[in-house]
Design an enzyme around this catalytic site. Structure first.
Site, PDB file in Angstrom:
ATOM      1  N   CYS A  70      44.456  43.727  41.781  1.00 25.53           N
ATOM      2  CA  CYS A  70      44.182  42.543  40.968  1.00 25.53           C
ATOM      3  C   CYS A  70      43.478  43.042  39.707  1.00 25.53           C
ATOM      4  CB  CYS A  70      43.267  41.601  41.760  1.00 25.53           C
ATOM      5  SG  CYS A  70      42.749  40.148  40.839  1.00 25.53           S
ATOM      6  N   CYS A 194      48.782  42.289  35.004  1.00 22.87           N
ATOM      7  CA  CYS A 194      48.463  41.377  36.110  1.00 22.87           C
ATOM      8  C   CYS A 194      49.506  41.646  37.183  1.00 22.87           C
ATOM      9  CB  CYS A 194      48.552  39.926  35.642  1.00 22.87           C
ATOM     10  SG  CYS A 194      48.452  38.724  36.998  1.00 22.87           S
TER      11      CYS A 194
HETATM   12  N1  DGL Z   1      47.175  39.331  40.324  1.00 23.50           N
HETATM   13  C1  DGL Z   1      45.917  39.043  39.672  1.00 23.50           C
HETATM   14  C2  DGL Z   1      45.706  40.035  38.537  1.00 23.50           C
HETATM   15  O1  DGL Z   1      46.303  41.118  38.569  1.00 23.50           O
HETATM   16  C3  DGL Z   1      45.919  37.586  39.358  1.00 23.50           C
HETATM   17  C4  DGL Z   1      44.691  37.066  38.801  1.00 23.50           C
HETATM   18  C5  DGL Z   1      44.392  35.620  39.045  1.00 23.50           C
HETATM   19  O2  DGL Z   1      44.120  35.256  40.183  1.00 23.50           O
HETATM   20  O3  DGL Z   1      44.351  34.893  38.036  1.00 23.50           O
HETATM   21  O4  DGL Z   1      44.951  39.818  37.612  1.00 23.50           O
END
Ligand code: DGL
Length: 270
Positions: A70, A194
């Site tokens: 994340c 992301c």
């Molecule tokens: N997959 C997360 C990232 O890489 C998502 C973030 C979120 O929950 O907004 O930032």
């Protein structure tokens, strides 16, 4: 369990999927904090508290090493966790550094001083919290000089992907790429910062055009994990079974995850 993979929701499954392909015998504990997703619109303090809570639960289940799959948690919480919170015998790794090492043509873990690199104009697509942390620019500055980064906060995209709304996600990608291109008409490289965004990689590539190299994290993180585990075999942790945990409704999360990865997925309550 063995190696932990953490995300606020389903995005980290793009990283899990690649790790499972590259290291099919590696047991993992995947943790989705679905009750609190998205993280990208939260404050840094909030993200720090939630990430420590989830990673602590993974340590309690026997993980020695947790990958923050994340970017938002890596950007807003990782450094503070490492400085103030992390137990001495545990490790938490983020997803920025492997991507920046690839972009700046470095071997994994090469910490030599920053130098000039071929790429000069980089577009970063990420959540609002990741963009405002400026963590990507900070990590890049440790490794490269003279690189111009234009960052686009992609509001709404994580929600659309968590909801399985591909049409909305596609429209959002196109409008965020347009917004970026108004400020940087000719990026050489684009970073999908992301872990949800690789699902839309084709749309990003189409909207950016064929001359832009699109970097997405899954394969880079998996390759650097494999290198890390070879150098630190003590970090494998206990446990032999792969497990998928969620703070949300396991049935709903399993359905969405099945749609997300296009194969049967089963989550349990964390
Ligand atoms: N997959 C997360 C990232 O890489 C998502 C973030 C979120 O929950 O907004 O930032």
């Amino acid at each position: 369990m063995a190696v932990g993979i953490f995300d606020s929701g389903l995005g980290g499954l793009t990283v899990y999927d690649q790790i499972a392909r590259d290291m099919p015998d590696l047991p993992v504990c995947y943790f989705a904090d679905s009750a609190h997703t998205p993280y990208g619109t939260r404050t840094a303090d909030d993200i720090y508290g939630l990430t420590c809570g989830a990673v602590g639960a993974m340590f309690d289940r026997g993980c020695n090493l947790v990958i923050l799959a994340c970017n938002t948690a890596s950007a807003a919480a990782l450094r503070r966790m490492q400085e103030n919170w992390l137990p001495r015998d545990k490790r938490v790794l983020g997803v920025f550094v492997p991507m920046i090492e690839a972009l700046t043509e470095r071997n994994w873990g090469d910490n030599s001083p920053p130098r000039e690199v071929d790429v000069k104009h980089v577009a970063l697509f990420a959540t609002p919290a990741t963009v405002s942390s400026r963590a990507f620019q900070r990590e890049l500055a440790f490794r490269a000089i003279g690189v111009d980064v234009e960052a686009q906060p992609c509001g709404g995209l994580v929600d659309a992907l968590e909801d399985g709304d591909e049409m909305l996600a596609e429209a959002l990608v196109r409008s965020h790429v347009d917004a970026l291109k108004r400020r940087m008409p000719h990026p050489q490289a684009a970073i999908l910062g992301c872990t949800h965004y690789p699902l839309m990689q084709q749309t990003f590539q189409e909207a950016l055009g064929p001359d832009v190299t699109v970097y997405s994290q899954a394969n880079l993180v998996s390759a650097s994990l494999s290198d890390y585990l070879n150098r630190h075999p003590d970090m494998y942790g206990e446990g032999q079974e792969t497990q998928f945990l969620t703070t949300g409704d396991p049935r709903q999360v399993s359905d969405r995850a099945t749609q997300f990865l296009r194969r049967q997925m089963r989550f349990e309550a964390a």
